[in-house]
Design a protein around this motif. Sequence first.
Motif, mmCIF file in Angstrom:
data_model
loop_
_atom_site.group_PDB
_atom_site.id
_atom_site.type_symbol
_atom_site.label_atom_id
_atom_site.label_comp_id
_atom_site.label_asym_id
_atom_site.label_seq_id
_atom_site.Cartn_x
_atom_site.Cartn_y
_atom_site.Cartn_z
ATOM 1 N N HIS A 1 -14.691 5.645 4.739
ATOM 2 C CA HIS A 1 -15.129 4.429 4.200
ATOM 3 C C HIS A 1 -14.684 3.073 3.811
ATOM 4 O O HIS A 1 -15.763 2.686 3.944
ATOM 5 N N GLY A 2 -13.368 3.002 3.976
ATOM 6 C CA GLY A 2 -12.901 1.601 3.989
ATOM 7 C C GLY A 2 -12.760 1.810 2.461
ATOM 8 O O GLY A 2 -13.209 1.931 1.429
ATOM 9 N N TRP A 3 -11.903 1.222 1.591
ATOM 10 C CA TRP A 3 -11.501 0.428 -0.260
ATOM 11 C C TRP A 3 -12.414 0.207 -0.489
ATOM 12 O O TRP A 3 -13.108 0.819 -2.040
ATOM 13 N N ALA B 1 -9.736 4.182 -7.430
ATOM 14 C CA ALA B 1 -10.065 2.808 -7.468
ATOM 15 C C ALA B 1 -8.452 1.915 -7.440
ATOM 16 O O ALA B 1 -8.446 1.056 -6.608
ATOM 17 N N ALA B 2 -7.650 3.070 -8.541
ATOM 18 C CA ALA B 2 -6.523 1.592 -8.747
ATOM 19 C C ALA B 2 -5.365 1.953 -7.243
ATOM 20 O O ALA B 2 -5.219 1.554 -6.155
ATOM 21 N N PHE B 3 -5.753 3.578 -6.296
ATOM 22 C CA PHE B 3 -5.255 3.983 -5.356
ATOM 23 C C PHE B 3 -5.530 2.789 -4.501
ATOM 24 O O PHE B 3 -5.665 2.918 -2.960
ATOM 25 N N ALA B 4 -6.679 2.939 -4.225
ATOM 26 C CA ALA B 4 -7.672 2.003 -3.441
ATOM 27 C C ALA B 4 -8.174 1.154 -3.575
ATOM 28 O O ALA B 4 -7.484 0.685 -2.352
ATOM 29 N N LEU B 5 -7.187 0.104 -4.198
ATOM 30 C CA LEU B 5 -7.832 -1.234 -4.742
ATOM 31 C C LEU B 5 -5.894 -1.290 -3.636
ATOM 32 O O LEU B 5 -5.404 -2.000 -3.178
ATOM 33 N N ARG C 1 -3.985 0.589 -1.934
ATOM 34 C CA ARG C 1 -4.039 1.129 -0.396
ATOM 35 C C ARG C 1 -2.644 -0.253 0.743
ATOM 36 O O ARG C 1 -2.755 0.017 1.804
ATOM 37 N N PRO C 2 -4.139 -1.409 1.158
ATOM 38 C CA PRO C 2 -3.792 -1.528 1.598
ATOM 39 C C PRO C 2 -2.188 -2.787 1.299
ATOM 40 O O PRO C 2 -1.863 -3.263 2.844
ATOM 41 N N TRP C 3 -1.595 -2.973 0.475
ATOM 42 C CA TRP C 3 0.069 -3.177 0.216
ATOM 43 C C TRP C 3 1.331 -1.605 0.674
ATOM 44 O O TRP C 3 1.296 -2.066 1.029
ATOM 45 N N THR C 4 0.229 -0.951 1.526
ATOM 46 C CA THR C 4 1.154 0.477 1.176
ATOM 47 C C THR C 4 0.602 0.224 2.973
ATOM 48 O O THR C 4 1.748 1.420 3.960
ATOM 49 N N VAL C 5 -0.128 0.036 3.616
ATOM 50 C CA VAL C 5 -0.629 -0.091 4.950
ATOM 51 C C VAL C 5 0.628 -0.108 5.574
ATOM 52 O O VAL C 5 1.116 0.930 6.901
#
Length: 384
Positions: A78-80, A147-151, A153-157
């Motif tokens: 779905h996207g973050w 929500a914390a994981f979704a936010l 996640r861009p830094w872990t991709v």
Amino acid sequence: MPHLDHLRAVLVAWVIGGHALVGYSAVGGWAYDEVNEVTFAPATELVLVAVIGPSGLFIIGVLFFIAGLLVEQAVERHGWSRYTRERVVRLGLPWLVSAVLVWPASVWLAYVAAGRQVSFWWVLTHRDPLLDSGALWFALVLLVFSAAFALARPWTVGRRGRPARTLTGRHVAATVALVALSSFVVRLWFPARSGQVGDLHLWQWPQCLGLFVLGIAAARSGWHWHVPGRLRRRCGAVALVTLVLLPVLALASGVRDLSRDVASYLGGWHWESLATAGIEGILVVTGSVWLVGLAERRWRDRAPETAGWARGAFAAFVIQGPVLMVLASAARPLDLPAELKAPLVAALGITACFWLGRRLPILSGRRPAAAGGSTADPGPGGTR
């Protein structure tokens, strides 16, 4: 993954039944204990705690483990941004409605049925903790974690290109130690069963967060589809031995009266609190891995006759508070001992919650599909 749906439904039914029973206990744990008309005999309560009490240490953790197994796939799909918005509506809105309306009204109804002259406003503003939402604290905490994981996640991709580290028994053992130690430390300030604004259950966050993160790591090792058989058997053996020994250890340590003898086990600088945290860590981690692996073996195929009940599990979880309070209040005039009344309320409560849950599309997640079918969102125990 129908095995996760079915496991989640069984866990929700267990939670509903457990809440109904503890409403008639002396030690408490559900709001009806504030006004109950009968309670279990001490011997009965001791037996109940020995048989079903240990499940209270890890059932919620299993739900967070299931959520962790599925969250990364949902964010990828779905996207973050969209995922976070959907979680706010799916989890945050039911919590808010429960905290400011449904749960206070349910407690007020029970108070009035017990002859207490209080107003809805008094229940909402004066009852401890403020903004208590009943069982829906789970949804708020899961919303925070998701929500914390979704936010983040861009830094872990960027790390996802590397080969995923396969989880082993050592990682499970390390998680046990981390959950146990962090639980003990947190309960120096927030003892078990303490209340905070929003009934956040901060004392339970170490196990919830630990199992949520373990679920994310386990999904990267493919455990949402298949838990390694050897690891599943070892975790099952450890969990079962712990469950058998726990009542024996409690009796050996001098626990006889649950309303009097358990204070030092709930938190503080006590060896009893450390022992509780250690046992909880063992049960919640090994029990979660074992139950998911067991469900995979038993419920791999989706049976049409049970699919509807599994789909309604989230709705059943959401509405359990008012349903149980109404049933307990209605049963109040019955001249029955708690040993009969509590199981009656539990059985009726589980049946009513799941029956209603299947018929509430807005909560069960049923949405018309493009081809005329339907899709279902599995709710707080996971996200597709």
